[in-house]
Design a protein around this motif. Structure first.
Motif, mmCIF file in Angstrom:
data_model
loop_
_atom_site.group_PDB
_atom_site.id
_atom_site.type_symbol
_atom_site.label_atom_id
_atom_site.label_comp_id
_atom_site.label_asym_id
_atom_site.label_seq_id
_atom_site.Cartn_x
_atom_site.Cartn_y
_atom_site.Cartn_z
ATOM 1 N N ALA A 242 2.381 9.739 -2.998
ATOM 2 C CA ALA A 242 2.603 8.364 -1.810
ATOM 3 C C ALA A 242 1.752 7.626 -2.075
ATOM 4 O O ALA A 242 1.443 6.287 -1.640
ATOM 5 C CB ALA A 242 2.157 9.503 0.195
ATOM 6 N N TRP A 243 0.385 7.664 -2.650
ATOM 7 C CA TRP A 243 -0.276 6.743 -3.441
ATOM 8 C C TRP A 243 -0.108 5.552 -4.038
ATOM 9 O O TRP A 243 -0.140 4.926 -4.440
ATOM 10 C CB TRP A 243 -1.633 7.058 -3.942
ATOM 11 C CG TRP A 243 -2.880 6.257 -3.818
ATOM 12 C CD1 TRP A 243 -3.255 6.098 -5.031
ATOM 13 C CD2 TRP A 243 -4.127 6.099 -3.007
ATOM 14 N NE1 TRP A 243 -4.759 5.614 -5.307
ATOM 15 C CE2 TRP A 243 -4.921 5.444 -3.787
ATOM 16 C CE3 TRP A 243 -4.001 5.875 -1.684
ATOM 17 C CZ2 TRP A 243 -5.796 4.333 -3.511
ATOM 18 C CZ3 TRP A 243 -5.098 5.021 -0.773
ATOM 19 C CH2 TRP A 243 -5.769 4.343 -2.393
ATOM 20 N N ARG B 227 1.455 1.544 -7.322
ATOM 21 C CA ARG B 227 2.815 0.951 -7.368
ATOM 22 C C ARG B 227 3.642 1.037 -8.828
ATOM 23 O O ARG B 227 3.964 0.278 -9.458
ATOM 24 C CB ARG B 227 3.053 -0.469 -6.917
ATOM 25 C CG ARG B 227 3.176 -0.942 -5.852
ATOM 26 C CD ARG B 227 3.478 -2.739 -5.335
ATOM 27 N NE ARG B 227 2.804 -2.897 -3.797
ATOM 28 C CZ ARG B 227 3.859 -2.313 -2.648
ATOM 29 N NH1 ARG B 227 4.738 -1.951 -2.571
ATOM 30 N NH2 ARG B 227 3.655 -3.001 -2.126
ATOM 31 N N THR B 228 2.890 2.362 -9.663
ATOM 32 C CA THR B 228 3.131 2.368 -10.732
ATOM 33 C C THR B 228 3.745 3.579 -11.198
ATOM 34 O O THR B 228 4.690 4.425 -12.215
ATOM 35 C CB THR B 228 2.355 3.250 -11.358
ATOM 36 O OG1 THR B 228 1.234 4.592 -10.268
ATOM 37 C CG2 THR B 228 1.056 3.216 -11.685
ATOM 38 N N LEU B 229 4.724 3.848 -9.507
ATOM 39 C CA LEU B 229 5.795 4.715 -10.192
ATOM 40 C C LEU B 229 6.811 4.270 -8.902
ATOM 41 O O LEU B 229 6.367 3.641 -7.678
ATOM 42 C CB LEU B 229 5.898 6.136 -8.864
ATOM 43 C CG LEU B 229 5.089 6.627 -10.104
ATOM 44 C CD1 LEU B 229 4.710 8.402 -9.204
ATOM 45 C CD2 LEU B 229 5.534 7.125 -10.997
#
Length: 609
Positions: free
Chosen positions: A504-505, A511-513
């Motif tokens: 989730a982080w 926002r890397t995934l």
């Protein structure tokens, strides 16, 4: 006065605990009859209260958390026009909940059961001028009544089987009166399960709880997270002697709990309303409690009930602090960047989130691990796997909620000037933070059952002769951290939670995934279309039947009634013409009548001759 009465209830509960603790385990059981409530022939029902380790433990949770939330409400509801009405409803709820908790029979429990249902309706629809709040109150009242029908039928069946609804008699005679796996035991347990499912918002009767978030946030914290919705779990534990004789019903409890746990956790993944995220979290966590008691972990279920009261009340109060600062906003898409503006609230929410996710050494880790380890040791590996998956989803959605609310950049450039919680709200949150951090001591132990489990043993084991299927199971769950096998199980649970939080982080903070599943996302956004199914299968036919009944009423019943009125009105119009008011007209009618009578007599006398 309202806060003082609840605080006095907590002190009284502490005094009872102090009085029971020195007694031997078999002596911690007192029945008090206040008066005869009902009598009909051979059936006599006293207003009976039962004081034992189970009721005292529940009373401490209800009154303790209730007192903290009452104090918090002083600040939260300070500017509300219904301030006095709010506290009157909250005190009425506390009275009903403590009646349910201390009840000595199913009948007295049902009085409290319906009382908390009424108070739930009053408090959900507290702001009744809002259409959504009014609808949510009605929805909660109707849906929970469906489950209460099962509870009421269960009470009737208990009278048939035992001749009484008294808990002590049922506990002591269940093994003799109920054959293992018999029809009576299974039917009674399933009927009570239906009542528990409605009150505790489990599948398929969960639909009222997310909408119940229309009420004030302290209401959500007290009624819909810490106390009322756990009444179903408490009732099952109280009736454990019956459930031990009904293996099928216990399997049903466990399956309902596991299914609800993962269903509600999945539904929370895409929810944008902060309070509704916590609502689905409550549904999921109560599913864990059902899973625990469904495999016979009575103490484990009560431990998680207690732990959940601590950290979920904390999360709701922290959410209320956010709403208080933002003028009532609950949409996380309109939040963000609040960590610096509301540091205390953010810290409190973080503690509650970690406890919910089951991260050691917080209380949620110990209670959840106790349930999952028991499920695994009892041979329900697939239920254990569902519980682990639900734990991962839980960690994901609560981290998502934290990030969107406190971490990411604000979605609005011009946020209003916000301030952290005032002291009257901060102190209750601090108490719950401490309980969430230290509460694990109730269940953790290296060499023996935890404090809470030892305390509850006399209540959940007295007078019980377990059926063969239960006797062959391990005697009890090993505490978290005891033994290599349990350590491995705990590691798996923590790993699942950590993975969910990290994922989730990465998705929402760094926002890397990017995770996109349009079809699955649409299904989750509609909560698996359960509400739509209810609307199509229940609401629409009910409204159609109501429309047909209305048309029949207007076309047949109303016309029949109004037809009689029309006939009488027509007769009245005729007679009004006769009543002219002239004396000569009336004299003429008298003369005509006399002549007609005379003619009749003359004709009759001829006929007789």
């Amino acid at each position: 006065m309202a806060c003082g009465t609840v605080a006095a209830s907590f002190l009284a509960s502490c005094a009872v605990l102090w009085a029971l603790a020195p007694l031997p385990p078999e002596g911690r059981h007192t029945v008090v009859d206040l008066y005869r409530w009902f009598a009909a022939g051979p059936i006599v029902i006293p207003m009976r209260f039962l004081v034992d380790p189970l009721s005292v433990a529940m009373a401490l949770v209800v009154s303790g958390v209730g007192a903290v939330i009452h104090v918090y409400s002083i600040g939260y509801m300070a500017d509300d026009e219904g301030f006095a009405r709010y506290f009157a409803y909250m005190n009425l709820f506390m009275a009903a909940m403590l009646t349910l908790t201390l009840a000595g029979s199913l009948v007295v429990m049902f009085i409290g059961w319906e009382g908390v249902g009424l108070c739930s309706y009053l408090l959900i629809a507290f702001w009744f001028t809002r259409a959504a709040a009014a609808r949510a109150g009605v929805k909660a009242f109707i849906v929970t009544r469906l489950g209460d029908v099962g509870f009421l039928l269960g009470i009737f069946l208990a009278f048939v089987v035992f001749g009484t609804a008294d808990f002590t008699v049922i506990t002591q005679t269940a093994a003799a009166r109920l054959p293992d796996g018999g029809v009576a035991a299974t039917a009674l347990a399933l009927l009570l399960l239906l009542g528990a499912t409605g009150k505790s918002a489990q599948l398929p009767l969960y639909v009222w709880l997310p909408d119940a978030m229309e009420g004030p946030t302290p209401v959500s914290a007290l009624i819909h997270a810490a106390t009322m919705v756990t009444a179903g779990v408490y009732m099952i534990v109280r009736m454990h002697a019956v459930y031990l004789r009904a293996p099928l019903a216990m399997d049903a409890v466990a399956v309902v709990g596991a299914t609800t746990a993962i269903f509600a956790a999945a539904s929370a993944l895409v929810e944008s309303d902060l309070k509704r995220v916590l609502a689905y979290s409550t549904i999921s966590q109560i599913g864990y409690m059902f899973l625990g008691v469904g495999v016979g972990a009575w103490s484990g279920g009560m431990f998680h009930l207690t732990a959940h009261a601590f950290f979920k009340a904390l999360l709701f109060l922290a959410a209320g602090s956010v709403m208080h600062a933002l003028g009532g906003t609950t949409d996380m898409r309109h939040m963000g960047g609040l960590f610096r503006r509301l540091p205390f609230t953010a810290g409190a929410f973080a503690v509650g989130a970690l406890a919910l996710a089951g991260i050691p050494p917080l209380v949620g880790f110990f209670s959840k691990d106790l349930i999952l380890s028991t499920v695994f040791h009892r041979g329900h590996v697939w239920l254990w796997a569902i519980g682990i998956a639900a734990a991962g989803l839980t960690a994901f959605y609560i981290m998502r909620a934290f990030v969107l609310t406190f971490v990411v950049a604000p979605s609005r450039k011009n946020l209003p000037a916000v301030h952290d919680a005032p002291q009257v709200m901060a102190v209750p949150m601090t108490v719950l933070v401490l309980l969430s951090i230290t509460g694990g001591a109730l269940g953790w132990s290296l060499t023996h059952p935890g404090v809470l489990e030892r305390w509850l043993q006399p209540a959940v084991e007295a007078g019980i002769a377990p059926p063969s299927g239960i006797a062959e199971a391990p005697p009890g769950p090993a505490p978290a951290g005891h033994g290599g096998g349990d350590g491995m199980l705990a590691s798996v649970s923590v790993a699942a939670s950590a993975a969910g939080m990290i994922l989730a982080w990465l998705v929402y903070a760094r926002r890397t995934l990017r995770v996109r599943f349009p079809v699955a996302g649409d299904i989750l956004a509609h909560q698996f279309y359960i509400d739509d199914l209810y609307a199509a299968a229940v609401v629409a036919p009910s409204r159609a039947a109501a429309g047909m009944a209305e048309a029949l009423d207007r076309a047949v019943i109303d016309r029949a009634v109004t037809g009689v009125g029309r006939v009488l009105a027509a007769g009245g119009r005729v007679y009004r013409r006769v009543q002219s008011g002239f004396l000569r007209a009336y004299a003429s009618f008298v003369l005509i009548g006399a002549l007609l009578v005379l003619a009749y007599w003359m004709l009759a006398s001829r006929a007789w001759r």
